[in-house]
Design an enzyme around this catalytic site. Structure first.
Site, short mmCIF file in Angstrom:
data_model
loop_
_atom_site.label_atom_id
_atom_site.label_comp_id
_atom_site.label_asym_id
_atom_site.label_seq_id
_atom_site.Cartn_x
_atom_site.Cartn_y
_atom_site.Cartn_z
N HIS A 1 9.39 -24.24 23.80
CA HIS A 1 8.34 -23.20 23.74
C HIS A 1 7.00 -23.77 24.21
O HIS A 1 6.13 -24.06 23.39
CB HIS A 1 8.20 -22.71 22.31
N HIS B 1 -43.54 -11.43 11.41
CA HIS B 1 -42.44 -10.55 11.03
C HIS B 1 -41.66 -10.03 12.22
O HIS B 1 -40.44 -9.87 12.15
CB HIS B 1 -42.97 -9.38 10.20
#
Length: 460
Positions: A363, A286
């Site tokens: 751009h 765990h």
């Protein structure tokens, strides 16, 4: 896309808690979509609700314990594993005590009651945690967990103990649909040498030979063995006979490894999402399970929205010819090459950005960067296809921006990038008005996001 699931109706289980020994009632209730797993302590004054998430775990010594303030709930892992393996996304559990009933020490009774209650399909899509790269964590005593990409959840677990009775074992689960038959009835286990220290800590007051596998490996003097048997309420027997002390024989020779597999599923359920990936765990427990679940939660927060899976080998749901039938846009403003996923609530589109795009001319001449406004436009076009797809004659309608909110540009887009646009409805379409949230990804990275409102108008 798979939909979220909840219970079709409530069910109740009753039994003693493993550590407190108290008789506890647990009621599992349907919950709204995106609710997740939550536990409510109905025995406490304010009836606090605790979210079942890894960061709310406060203890992992002999089970997974979550807390909110002073309210705690212990031993939740078996119930979490059953919910997760059943595909349930949303459930409220009401408890009248500080831990989940241990029942027979496995998840099988939870599974049986879930099957009786049935499942209800909800509107929202499942929110998977898709494993895109290898993750791993190591402990100080040989514990090791790895998570790797896979199409579905699967797991491999190996355990190893310095024990005459239980040495090394291996268990695997290739598909969650096998959980009920192959894993759910694997019981928790404990070594006799651990029992006395646990009793001294005030734990396992509800443990017995019907809800845990008890492993007796080191011979004790008969008087000490009898004294321990009295403390845990089991019959006296010959202390020279080593082995398993249970009333019920092992279900499988590797039942203990299967139980560790069950535990890790329950602990990883606390990431709050179903996983698409393979777990490979050596000596899990765990503590390390929770540490790993917390690391996954960090990754989820870092990548708040995951890029949808894109397989260029699969045929598109809508190709560019169908898109041109639905959208009025044409060169140079058509910014969706194909749609790879679509349902009533969401859509995923693809745009390949090449150096030949006309906007790169200005751009920028020396550093080509895709204008951010066109990223928003790409999301909007995908969103338009989403709402038009709900109409009977979509070719006769168009969608138009009403407003754009919360726009963020996170990374520049350059020639050679493949844009994945994911757009989701924020609510049902009403009176021709739809609100949507969109994300644009390059690889696993969000490059732009926005919320926008559009109006659906019939063409003249």
């Amino acid at each position: 896309m798979q939909k979220q699931l909840t219970l079709n109706q409530s069910f109740t289980l009753k039994g003693k808690g493993l550590h407190t020994g108290k008789f506890i009632t647990a009621t599992f209730c349907p919950a709204a979509e995106d609710f997740g797993y939550k536990i409510q302590r109905i025995d406490l004054e304010d009836q606090p609700i605790i979210e079942c998430l890894a960061e709310n775990v406060v203890e992992t010594q002999r089970g997974t314990v979550i807390a909110k303030g002073d309210a705690k709930v212990s031993t939740i892992e078996h119930a979490m594993a059953a919910l997760y393996a059943s595909g349930i996304d949303n459930c409220l559990i009401q408890l009248d005590g500080p831990e989940m009933p241990i029942l027979d020490g496995s998840a099988t009774m939870f599974i049986q009651e879930i099957e009786k209650a049935g499942l209800q399909t909800q509107t929202a899509n499942k929110n998977y945690y898709v494993v895109k790269h290898k993750m791993e964590i190591k402990g100080e005593n040989g514990e090791h967990i790895i998570l790797t990409p896979d199409e579905e959840f699967c797991a491999n677990v190996m355990i190893a103990f310095n024990s005459k009775i239980l040495a090394s074992q291996f268990a695997t689960l290739d598909n969650l649909s096998d959980f009920a038959a192959e894993v759910s009835s694997a019981r928790t286990f404990v070594f006799v040498r651990e029992v006395q220290p646990l009793l001294e800590l005030g734990l396992i007051k509800g443990g017995d030979l019907d809800n845990a596998i008890v492993i007796y490996e080191n011979e004790l003097p008969q008087d000490k063995f009898d004294a321990l048997a009295d403390k845990i309420g089991i019959p006296h027997r010959d202390a020279r006979n080593l082995g398993y002390l249970n009333n019920k024989p092992l279900t499988w020779p590797n039942e203990t490894a299967r139980h560790k597999l069950l535990d890790i599923i329950g602990d990883l359920a606390l990431i709050g999402r179903p996983i698409k990936g393979r777990v490979i765990a050596t000596k899990p427990g765990h503590t390390i399970n929770n540490k790993f679940a917390r690391e996954i939660r960090k990754d989820i927060r870092k990548h708040e929205v995951q890029c949808p899976q894109y397989d260029p080998n699969k045929a598109p749901v809508l190709d560019v010819n169908r898109i041109r039938e639905l959208l009025p846009h044409r060169y140079p403003m058509l910014l969706v090459d194909k749609i790879i996923e679509i349902d009533e609530n969401s859509i995923v589109g693809v745009k390949n950005v090449t150096v030949n795009e006309p906007f790169f001319t200005g751009h920028f001449p020396e550093e080509p960067v895709m204008p951010g406004v066109l990223l928003v436009e790409a999301m909007a076009q995908a969103g338009g296809l989403l709402v038009l797809n709900t109409l009977e004659e979509p070719e006769k309608w168009s969608s138009y921006f009403l407003k754009v909110d919360n726009v963020k540009f996170r990374k520049k887009v350059v020639p050679g990038d493949t844009l994945i646009s994911q757009v989701k409805l924020l609510g049902p379409v009403r009176r021709g008005i739809s609100s949507m949230a969109g994300y644009v990804f390059v690889g696993d990275t969000i490059v732009a996001q926005a919320e926008f409102t559009a109006q659906i108008v019939k063409n003249k």
